[in-house]
Design a protein around this motif. Structure first.
Motif, PDB file in Angstrom:
ATOM      1  N   PHE A   1       0.814  -1.217   0.000  1.00  0.00           N
ATOM      2  CA  PHE A   1       0.000   0.000   0.000  1.00  0.00           C
ATOM      3  C   PHE A   1       0.853   1.275   0.000  1.00  0.00           C
ATOM      4  O   PHE A   1       0.340   2.354   0.280  1.00  0.00           O
ATOM      5  CB  PHE A   1      -0.911   0.017   1.236  1.00  0.00           C
ATOM      6  N   SER A   2       2.125   1.164  -0.312  1.00  0.00           N
ATOM      7  CA  SER A   2       3.009   2.324  -0.202  1.00  0.00           C
ATOM      8  C   SER A   2       2.838   3.308  -1.351  1.00  0.00           C
ATOM      9  O   SER A   2       3.087   4.505  -1.190  1.00  0.00           O
ATOM     10  CB  SER A   2       4.473   1.868  -0.140  1.00  0.00           C
ATOM     11  N   ASP A   3       2.436   2.839  -2.521  1.00  0.00           N
ATOM     12  CA  ASP A   3       2.303   3.728  -3.675  1.00  0.00           C
ATOM     13  C   ASP A   3       1.057   4.594  -3.552  1.00  0.00           C
ATOM     14  O   ASP A   3      -0.015   4.111  -3.172  1.00  0.00           O
ATOM     15  CB  ASP A   3       2.212   2.926  -4.969  1.00  0.00           C
ATOM     16  N   ARG A   4       1.216   5.857  -3.902  1.00  0.00           N
ATOM     17  CA  ARG A   4       0.057   6.734  -4.023  1.00  0.00           C
ATOM     18  C   ARG A   4      -0.310   6.832  -5.498  1.00  0.00           C
ATOM     19  O   ARG A   4       0.571   6.962  -6.350  1.00  0.00           O
ATOM     20  CB  ARG A   4       0.375   8.134  -3.477  1.00  0.00           C
ATOM     21  N   PRO A   5      -1.590   6.786  -5.817  1.00  0.00           N
ATOM     22  CA  PRO A   5      -1.966   6.850  -7.238  1.00  0.00           C
ATOM     23  C   PRO A   5      -1.601   8.193  -7.833  1.00  0.00           C
ATOM     24  O   PRO A   5      -1.848   9.248  -7.245  1.00  0.00           O
ATOM     25  CB  PRO A   5      -3.487   6.639  -7.201  1.00  0.00           C
ATOM     26  N   SER A   6      -0.976   8.152  -8.991  1.00  0.00           N
ATOM     27  CA  SER A   6      -0.642   9.396  -9.683  1.00  0.00           C
ATOM     28  C   SER A   6      -1.899   9.978 -10.312  1.00  0.00           C
ATOM     29  O   SER A   6      -2.816   9.251 -10.703  1.00  0.00           O
ATOM     30  CB  SER A   6       0.419   9.133 -10.764  1.00  0.00           C
ATOM     31  N   SER A   7      -1.934  11.277 -10.408  1.00  0.00           N
ATOM     32  CA  SER A   7      -3.086  11.967 -10.980  1.00  0.00           C
ATOM     33  C   SER A   7      -2.603  12.999 -11.980  1.00  0.00           C
ATOM     34  O   SER A   7      -1.407  13.240 -12.139  1.00  0.00           O
ATOM     35  CB  SER A   7      -3.909  12.631  -9.870  1.00  0.00           C
ATOM     36  N   THR A   8      -3.544  13.616 -12.652  1.00  0.00           N
ATOM     37  CA  THR A   8      -3.192  14.652 -13.619  1.00  0.00           C
ATOM     38  C   THR A   8      -2.465  15.801 -12.939  1.00  0.00           C
ATOM     39  O   THR A   8      -1.461  16.304 -13.440  1.00  0.00           O
ATOM     40  CB  THR A   8      -4.464  15.170 -14.311  1.00  0.00           C
ATOM     41  N   ALA A   9      -2.952  16.210 -11.764  1.00  0.00           N
ATOM     42  CA  ALA A   9      -2.348  17.343 -11.057  1.00  0.00           C
ATOM     43  C   ALA A   9      -0.946  17.010 -10.568  1.00  0.00           C
ATOM     44  O   ALA A   9      -0.017  17.820 -10.702  1.00  0.00           O
ATOM     45  CB  ALA A   9      -3.234  17.757  -9.888  1.00  0.00           C
ATOM     46  N   THR A  10      -0.753  15.828  -9.981  1.00  0.00           N
ATOM     47  CA  THR A  10       0.575  15.476  -9.463  1.00  0.00           C
ATOM     48  C   THR A  10       1.591  15.314 -10.581  1.00  0.00           C
ATOM     49  O   THR A  10       2.759  15.660 -10.422  1.00  0.00           O
ATOM     50  CB  THR A  10       0.496  14.181  -8.635  1.00  0.00           C
ATOM     51  N   ASN A  11       1.162  14.781 -11.710  1.00  0.00           N
ATOM     52  CA  ASN A  11       2.088  14.623 -12.832  1.00  0.00           C
ATOM     53  C   ASN A  11       2.550  15.969 -13.379  1.00  0.00           C
ATOM     54  O   ASN A  11       3.711  16.128 -13.771  1.00  0.00           O
ATOM     55  CB  ASN A  11       1.432  13.811 -13.944  1.00  0.00           C
ATOM     56  N   ILE A  12       1.664  16.946 -13.387  1.00  0.00           N
ATOM     57  CA  ILE A  12       2.023  18.256 -13.951  1.00  0.00           C
ATOM     58  C   ILE A  12       2.782  19.091 -12.927  1.00  0.00           C
ATOM     59  O   ILE A  12       3.837  19.662 -13.231  1.00  0.00           O
ATOM     60  CB  ILE A  12       0.755  18.994 -14.427  1.00  0.00           C
ATOM     61  N   LEU A  13       2.273  19.179 -11.706  1.00  0.00           N
ATOM     62  CA  LEU A  13       2.857  20.080 -10.718  1.00  0.00           C
ATOM     63  C   LEU A  13       4.129  19.532 -10.087  1.00  0.00           C
ATOM     64  O   LEU A  13       5.037  20.295  -9.760  1.00  0.00           O
ATOM     65  CB  LEU A  13       1.838  20.388  -9.618  1.00  0.00           C
ATOM     66  N   PHE A  14       4.215  18.215  -9.899  1.00  0.00           N
ATOM     67  CA  PHE A  14       5.354  17.617  -9.197  1.00  0.00           C
ATOM     68  C   PHE A  14       6.349  16.966 -10.150  1.00  0.00           C
ATOM     69  O   PHE A  14       6.962  15.956  -9.824  1.00  0.00           O
ATOM     70  CB  PHE A  14       4.856  16.605  -8.168  1.00  0.00           C
ATOM     71  N   TYR A  15       6.479  17.538 -11.326  1.00  0.00           N
ATOM     72  CA  TYR A  15       7.513  17.132 -12.275  1.00  0.00           C
ATOM     73  C   TYR A  15       7.462  15.627 -12.569  1.00  0.00           C
ATOM     74  O   TYR A  15       8.467  14.920 -12.507  1.00  0.00           O
ATOM     75  CB  TYR A  15       8.903  17.508 -11.746  1.00  0.00           C
ATOM     76  N   GLY A  16       6.248  15.150 -12.879  1.00  0.00           N
ATOM     77  CA  GLY A  16       6.098  13.737 -13.179  1.00  0.00           C
ATOM     78  C   GLY A  16       6.235  12.849 -11.966  1.00  0.00           C
ATOM     79  O   GLY A  16       6.763  11.735 -12.062  1.00  0.00           O
ATOM     80  N   CYS A  17       5.768  13.346 -10.797  1.00  0.00           N
ATOM     81  CA  CYS A  17       5.834  12.592  -9.527  1.00  0.00           C
ATOM     82  C   CYS A  17       7.274  12.247  -9.169  1.00  0.00           C
ATOM     83  O   CYS A  17       7.581  11.104  -8.784  1.00  0.00           O
ATOM     84  CB  CYS A  17       4.983  11.322  -9.605  1.00  0.00           C
ATOM     85  N   ARG A  18       8.161  13.222  -9.257  1.00  0.00           N
ATOM     86  CA  ARG A  18       9.565  13.024  -8.878  1.00  0.00           C
ATOM     87  C   ARG A  18       9.847  13.527  -7.472  1.00  0.00           C
ATOM     88  O   ARG A  18      11.007  13.682  -7.084  1.00  0.00           O
ATOM     89  CB  ARG A  18      10.477  13.757  -9.865  1.00  0.00           C
TER      90      ARG A  18
END
Length: 349
Positions: free
Chosen positions: A108-125
């Motif tokens: 359960f460690s992964d958080r689901p990526s979303s449109t907002a996280t991919n754009i704002l957080f540099y591709g979930c980096r």
């Protein structure tokens, strides 16, 4: 014999069947059978009745936390919801959450990526939304060992004077009989504390200089992160988010954040005096580790970590403190006990 030949000749021919068509039909049938068999053997949690396409979205209501509470009371502490195309597990038991975090943390460690996280957080980096793996472990190690260690947190005790400034503002307003906006004041003090720890500047000073408003950027980030996104629930309707302006707003905010971080990093690369180096903030620590070769991280990763720190340290802290104060104001007896505890530990300010 002749009659038999005539009957055979009069038998209509069967139409020719394309072998590829037959193969597709068989494959489709096997897939459906496999899916039904798999679903039959899965021990899934109970789930409330759902509607086609939208699933259980209509049952969330205007206050989702209360709707989820009511659903858990009716169907149990472990509940399966279908939010559009996303099956979602709802856990409302502290014992189950403890078991998940203790025994099944990797699952359960992964958080689901979303449109907002991919754009704002540099591709979930960043740290919060990066997928579980070696990169996430390195980011966590950086956070725990270098940024949030006991020694490092102790070195930032000087930012506690922000709390004293807040108390003095409230005291002066009370003496004058003026009303105050406690929400804004709590958000501002959270922004100032995080800003001084991360970039050695107060957010109020940035506003006076006419630079990017740190508090507003953090608040806008939280608002867009929690906004409704059609593409996250229905991937085949991602184009709707472009028409509604959601994705353009995300890209515009990302541009402001990226420019803000570029300006901060550029300022820190020019710091050379002993006083500036000795009073290290988060970004100085990260850049020094990168310079010494102890950290394999690029500029994009640094920006993502900074955004994590800004958002997590401002809105969540301010909102939690605001909620706590609202509850204390409604319970004078509890407020009195808290005041006595604070005076015994901290003293009169």
């Amino acid at each position: 014999m002749d009659l038999l030949k005539m009957e055979l000749l009069n038998v209509p021919k069967l139409p020719s069947i394309n072998p590829l068509f037959v193969s597709l039909i068989l494959l489709f049938t096997l897939l459906i059978w496999h899916k039904l068999a798999k679903r039959k053997h899965l021990n899934l949690p109970p789930s409330p009745p759902k509607l086609p396409i939208i699933g259980n979205i209509h049952q969330l209501g205007k206050l989702p936390h209360r709707s989820l509470r009511d659903l858990s009371r009716n169907y149990g502490s472990l509940l399966l919801l279908h939010l559009g195309c996303n099956p979602t597990l709802l856990v409302s038991s502290a014992d189950m959450v403890r078991e998940i975090l203790k025994d099944h943390d990797a699952v359960f460690s992964d958080r689901p990526s979303s449109t907002a996280t991919n754009i704002l957080f540099y591709g979930c980096r960043d740290i919060a939304f990066a997928p579980y793996g070696e990169y996430w472990r390195q980011q966590k190690k950086l956070s725990v060992v270098e940024l949030l260690s006991h020694r490092r947190v102790h070195s930032f005790q000087f930012v506690r004077d922000e709390v004293e400034l807040l108390i003095n503002k409230i005291r002066r307003a009370c003496l004058k009989g003026d009303s105050i906006n406690l929400s804004e004041m709590l958000m501002l003090v959270s922004s100032n504390i995080v800003s001084r720890c991360v970039i050695s500047r107060r957010s109020e000073e940035e506003e006076e200089d006419g630079c990017c408003k740190f508090g507003q950027l953090a608040k806008s980030t939280v608002v867009l992160l929690t906004s409704f996104c059609v593409g996250d629930l229905f991937p085949y309707l991602r184009w709707v988010d472009v028409l509604t302006g959601y994705i353009p707003r995300l890209k515009a905010l990302f541009g402001e954040l990226d420019s803000f971080f570029d300006q901060i990093i550029k300022e820190h690369t020019t710091l050379k005096t002993d006083d500036e180096v000795s009073n290290k903030d988060f970004i100085s620590i990260i850049m020094q580790l990168q310079k010494d070769g102890m950290l394999e991280i690029d500029l994009t990763n640094i920006k993502a970590i900074l955004l994590d720190t800004f958002v997590a340290g401002t809105d969540t802290t301010g909102a939690t403190t605001e909620w706590m104060m609202a509850e204390l104001l409604q319970r004078p007896n509890v407020m009195k006990k808290v005041q006595e505890e604070v005076r015994n530990v901290v003293g009169n300010i």
